[in-house]
Design an enzyme around this catalytic site. Structure first.
Site, PDB file in Angstrom:
ATOM      1  N   GLY A  12      -2.048   9.536   3.556  1.00  0.00           N
ATOM      2  CA  GLY A  12      -3.333   9.999   3.028  1.00  0.00           C
ATOM      3  C   GLY A  12      -3.648   9.597   1.602  1.00  0.00           C
ATOM      4  O   GLY A  12      -4.373  10.310   0.897  1.00  0.00           O
ATOM      5  N   SER A  13      -3.172   8.421   1.173  1.00  0.00           N
ATOM      6  CA  SER A  13      -3.477   8.042  -0.211  1.00  0.00           C
ATOM      7  C   SER A  13      -4.965   7.719  -0.390  1.00  0.00           C
ATOM      8  O   SER A  13      -5.516   7.942  -1.472  1.00  0.00           O
ATOM      9  CB  SER A  13      -2.601   6.874  -0.681  1.00  0.00           C
ATOM     10  OG  SER A  13      -2.950   5.678  -0.042  1.00  0.00           O
ATOM     11  N   ASN A 107     -15.017   3.192   8.472  1.00  0.00           N
ATOM     12  CA  ASN A 107     -13.590   2.861   8.571  1.00  0.00           C
ATOM     13  C   ASN A 107     -13.231   1.905   7.444  1.00  0.00           C
ATOM     14  O   ASN A 107     -14.057   1.112   7.003  1.00  0.00           O
ATOM     15  CB  ASN A 107     -13.306   2.187   9.917  1.00  0.00           C
ATOM     16  CG  ASN A 107     -11.841   1.832  10.082  1.00  0.00           C
ATOM     17  OD1 ASN A 107     -10.955   2.634   9.769  1.00  0.00           O
ATOM     18  ND2 ASN A 107     -11.561   0.625  10.556  1.00  0.00           N
ATOM     19  N   HIS A 109     -10.682  -1.212   6.477  1.00  0.00           N
ATOM     20  CA  HIS A 109      -9.780  -2.201   7.076  1.00  0.00           C
ATOM     21  C   HIS A 109      -9.179  -3.035   5.937  1.00  0.00           C
ATOM     22  O   HIS A 109      -9.921  -3.529   5.082  1.00  0.00           O
ATOM     23  CB  HIS A 109     -10.556  -3.096   8.040  1.00  0.00           C
ATOM     24  CG  HIS A 109      -9.665  -4.029   8.791  1.00  0.00           C
ATOM     25  ND1 HIS A 109      -8.906  -3.618   9.862  1.00  0.00           N
ATOM     26  CD2 HIS A 109      -9.382  -5.336   8.614  1.00  0.00           C
ATOM     27  CE1 HIS A 109      -8.193  -4.632  10.307  1.00  0.00           C
ATOM     28  NE2 HIS A 109      -8.471  -5.695   9.571  1.00  0.00           N
ATOM     29  N   ASP A 150     -13.342  -2.850  14.630  1.00  0.00           N
ATOM     30  CA  ASP A 150     -13.559  -3.596  13.382  1.00  0.00           C
ATOM     31  C   ASP A 150     -14.784  -4.498  13.395  1.00  0.00           C
ATOM     32  O   ASP A 150     -14.842  -5.491  12.678  1.00  0.00           O
ATOM     33  CB  ASP A 150     -12.315  -4.451  13.046  1.00  0.00           C
ATOM     34  CG  ASP A 150     -11.058  -3.609  12.885  1.00  0.00           C
ATOM     35  OD1 ASP A 150     -11.184  -2.475  12.402  1.00  0.00           O
ATOM     36  OD2 ASP A 150      -9.970  -4.084  13.239  1.00  0.00           O
ATOM     37  N   GLU A 180      -8.028  -0.716  -1.945  1.00  0.00           N
ATOM     38  CA  GLU A 180      -8.609   0.215  -0.962  1.00  0.00           C
ATOM     39  C   GLU A 180      -9.134   1.458  -1.658  1.00  0.00           C
ATOM     40  O   GLU A 180     -10.233   1.933  -1.378  1.00  0.00           O
ATOM     41  CB  GLU A 180      -7.558   0.642   0.072  1.00  0.00           C
ATOM     42  CG  GLU A 180      -7.193  -0.451   1.064  1.00  0.00           C
ATOM     43  CD  GLU A 180      -6.206   0.037   2.115  1.00  0.00           C
ATOM     44  OE1 GLU A 180      -6.337   1.176   2.589  1.00  0.00           O
ATOM     45  OE2 GLU A 180      -5.294  -0.724   2.469  1.00  0.00           O
TER      46      GLU A 180
HETATM   47  C1  GRF Z   1      -4.297   1.846   4.695  1.00  0.00           C
HETATM   48  O1  GRF Z   1      -3.720   0.611   4.415  1.00  0.00           O
HETATM   49  C2  GRF Z   1      -5.478   1.652   5.583  1.00  0.00           C
HETATM   50  O2  GRF Z   1      -6.259   0.557   5.302  1.00  0.00           O
HETATM   51  C3  GRF Z   1      -4.775   1.463   6.871  1.00  0.00           C
HETATM   52  O3  GRF Z   1      -3.786   2.468   6.861  1.00  0.00           O
HETATM   53  C4  GRF Z   1      -3.388   2.690   5.532  1.00  0.00           C
HETATM   54  C5  GRF Z   1      -3.554   4.130   5.243  1.00  0.00           C
HETATM   55  O4  GRF Z   1      -2.967   4.488   4.055  1.00  0.00           O
HETATM   56  N1  GRF Z   1      -5.645   1.423   7.982  1.00  0.00           N
HETATM   57  P1  GRF Z   1      -3.114   5.948   3.505  1.00  0.00           P
HETATM   58  O5  GRF Z   1      -2.670   6.918   4.595  1.00  0.00           O
HETATM   59  O6  GRF Z   1      -4.537   6.171   3.110  1.00  0.00           O
HETATM   60  O7  GRF Z   1      -2.175   6.004   2.343  1.00  0.00           O
END
Ligand code: GRF
Length: 198
Positions: A12-13, A107, A109, A150, A180
């Site tokens: 969940g980062s 979403n 990606h 996607d 991200e």
């Molecule tokens: C991220 O790399 C996201 O793009 C992928 O899963 C990972 C999730 O990371 N689909 P987090 O749980 O948000 O740390």
């Protein structure tokens, strides 16, 4: 103020990054509810930290896919969610839910779609594909969710993550993850400005 709903399977980062920006006012929104398909996912701890309710809802708790989708849907509705964010949700989202939340489900990606997306393209596999193709640059895409993996319209894209000769799927994942966190918060702000009507 709009309320965010999350679906996440892991640590969940991304959820953490977005809720932090809500708290400091960078995003004009607040957390509504977090749903995970794993009871022991780290994202439940993130939820506790930010005082946002979190629920474990998994397909195997229901006898039919429709009942599963209905529970997800009612959980978001009961928590007054305006926008659903998939943040590392590693299961197929029920089509019924996608239809009900068309235009209101995003979403993230970890690559520059339309490259390196589609069924089975998740986690380290994405970064392996980037390396195998010899791409010199990668990045992040936030897109609307539709019924094709996607493929939904792109809301926000952030490139500029340079691929070095020494990179492995793991190092690339780490570099992309930092982007991200920045990109998802920007995408949420963009959605609020353009589509929330608030
Ligand atoms: C991220 O790399 C996201 O793009 C992928 O899963 C990972 C999730 O990371 N689909 P987090 O749980 O948000 O740390």
């Amino acid at each position: 103020m709009i309320q965010l709903g999350f679906m996440a399977s892991g640590r969940g980062s991304n959820v953490h990054a977005i809720l932090s920006e809500c708290l400091d006012g960078t995003i004009d929104a607040r957390g509504g509810v977090i749903i995970s398909n794993h009871a022991d996912a780290g994202v439940h701890l993130v939820a506790d930290d930010f005082d946002v309710p979190s629920v474990h809802i998994a397909r195997d708790q229901f006898s039919t896919g429709d009942a599963f989708a209905a529970k997800l849907h009612s959980t978001f509705v009961e928590n007054n969610v305006d926008l659903i964010l998939l943040a590392g949700y590693m299961r197929k989202v029920p089509p019924m839910l996608i239809r009900a939340w068309q235009g209101k489900m995003l979403n993230i990606h970890p690559a520059l779609l339309p490259k390196h997306g589609g069924k089975g393209m998740y986690g380290l596999k994405v970064h392996e594909a980037v390396l195998n193709c010899g791409d010199s640059e990668t990045g992040v895409t936030i897109h609307f969710v539709d019924e094709e993996y996607d493929r939904g319209p792109i809301l926000f894209q952030h490139g500029g993550v340079m691929v070095e000769k020494s990179d492995t799927p793991e190092t690339l994942a780490e570099k992309v993850l930092k982007v991200e966190h920045l990109a998802y918060t920007k995408a949420v702000s963009r959605w609020i400005e353009r589509y929330s009507g608030k």
